[in-house]
Design a protein around this motif. Structure first.
Motif, short mmCIF file in Angstrom:
data_model
loop_
_atom_site.label_atom_id
_atom_site.label_comp_id
_atom_site.label_asym_id
_atom_site.label_seq_id
_atom_site.Cartn_x
_atom_site.Cartn_y
_atom_site.Cartn_z
N ASP A 154 -22.85 -38.30 22.80
CA ASP A 154 -22.29 -39.24 23.59
C ASP A 154 -23.08 -40.96 23.21
N ALA A 155 -23.69 -41.02 21.96
CA ALA A 155 -22.98 -42.60 22.51
C ALA A 155 -22.08 -42.75 21.52
N MET A 156 -21.22 -42.47 20.13
CA MET A 156 -20.49 -42.35 20.23
C MET A 156 -19.81 -41.48 20.01
N LEU A 170 -16.11 -40.57 16.78
CA LEU A 170 -15.97 -39.48 15.76
C LEU A 170 -15.26 -39.37 15.14
N ASP A 171 -14.57 -39.29 13.60
CA ASP A 171 -13.48 -38.28 13.53
C ASP A 171 -13.43 -36.69 13.87
N ALA A 172 -14.12 -36.00 12.88
CA ALA A 172 -14.80 -34.65 13.36
C ALA A 172 -16.19 -34.10 12.95
N GLU A 225 -14.04 -31.33 25.47
CA GLU A 225 -14.96 -31.76 26.70
C GLU A 225 -16.82 -32.02 26.18
N PHE A 226 -16.83 -32.40 25.36
CA PHE A 226 -18.23 -32.49 24.62
C PHE A 226 -18.71 -33.87 24.76
N ILE A 227 -17.32 -35.07 25.00
CA ILE A 227 -17.72 -36.06 24.78
C ILE A 227 -17.71 -37.37 26.21
#
Length: 302
Positions: free
Chosen positions: A214-216, A220-222, A260-262
């Motif tokens: 949620d925050a970053m 994030l690459d993976a 979908e989770f970002i």
């Protein structure tokens, strides 16, 4: 090599080297941290943060040195390729022992950006090392029981706020954010108390990594999913110091973060929370099957 010495003597020597290493490294770390507090200028703080990470990486490198001296541990590692210092990662692992942390530091030091662990707030009071964690901007989390939150609903969401504050500091530097999904070390008692559906794992808690996404998430690459297995049984910290860590099996699995989770709100979106927990449960089902296969492949003491 110190393997010719009796194990207890090796343990004493290792403990002294670890303590000496910590005491030598903490003072320049504290000095740079104080300078960073006194100079709240972003470019300068980024440079000072780089210096602090270099001190911490030296501390890990010396720990690797004495670990190699007390035991010629056999490392069976797969999947560690493909990571670098230029990208940010969200890393998680099963958790069986305090040795897990040194294993991860041993393998990932200078391969990925410096690991930042989620820590229980009480650990800030650990002598010397607690202040080091604070100086290095490790996120300290205060856990509340469901009963406490029912009486104090105003405390809800504080973990998310803490995670967001921590992640905000990581925005301009590559970072490896680490979280043990199980939240605590596996023991037979905890496994039975949870009535865990997994044979080799506790139930995963999805909130920690969901807050990081949620925050970053876009930075994030993976996600790096790590599985650790000790064929001779889960070691204690004294076992590591004494050189009884004869073999470690580690598997790294680099996963793309589902889009979908970002950018979703785990704390307030119930549908998303359910789907994310299901996804994490699937990761843990696969990890449990992988551990079962490793137990068969390396039939040491369970």
């Amino acid at each position: 090599m110190l393997q010719f010495l009796p194990a207890p003597l090796r343990g004493v020597i290792s403990a002294l080297l670890l303590a000496l290493n910590t005491l030598i490294c903490c003072w320049p770390l504290f000095a740079v941290a104080l300078l960073k507090l006194l100079l709240p200028i972003p470019p300068i703080q980024r440079g000072l943060r780089f210096v602090m990470h270099a001190i911490a990486e030296f501390w890990i490198s010396f720990n690797k040195f004495w670990m190699n001296q007390v035991r010629d541990t056999r490392w069976d590692v797969e999947g560690i390729q493909g990571m670098d210092l230029r990208h940010s990662y969200l890393i998680t692992s099963n958790h069986q022992s305090w040795v897990d942390i040194l294993v991860l530091q041993y393998l990932l030091n200078r391969r990925v950006p410096f690991l930042k662990f989620f820590l229980k707030q009480e650990l800030i009071w650990v002598p010397v090392i607690g202040l080091c964690w604070w100086a290095l901007e490790f996120p300290f989390m205060k856990r509340y029981s469901k009963e406490y939150l029912a009486k104090h609903p105003e405390k809800r969401g504080q973990d998310l706020a803490t995670t967001r504050r921590a992640c905000a500091r990581y925005k301009n530097n590559p970072v490896s954010v680490f979280n043990f999904l199980e939240g605590t070390r596996l023991t037979p008692q905890k496994h039975a108390q949870q009535n865990s559906p997994f044979k080799y794992l506790l139930k995963p808690k999805a909130g920690g990594i969901a807050f990081v996404l949620d925050a970053m998430g876009e930075q994030l690459d993976a996600i790096v999913n790590v599985t650790i297995h000790y064929p001779s049984g889960n070691p204690g910290f004294w076992d590591l110091l004494c050189g009884r860590l004869d073999q470690v099996v580690v598997r790294f699995d680099k996963l793309a973060i589902p889009t979908e989770f970002i950018g979703r709100n785990y704390d307030q979106d119930e549908e998303y929370r359910l789907r994310f927990q299901q996804w994490v449960n699937q990761l843990w089902e696969a990890k449990d099957a992988q551990l079962a296969a490793l137990h068969q492949q390396y039939p040491g003491r369970s």
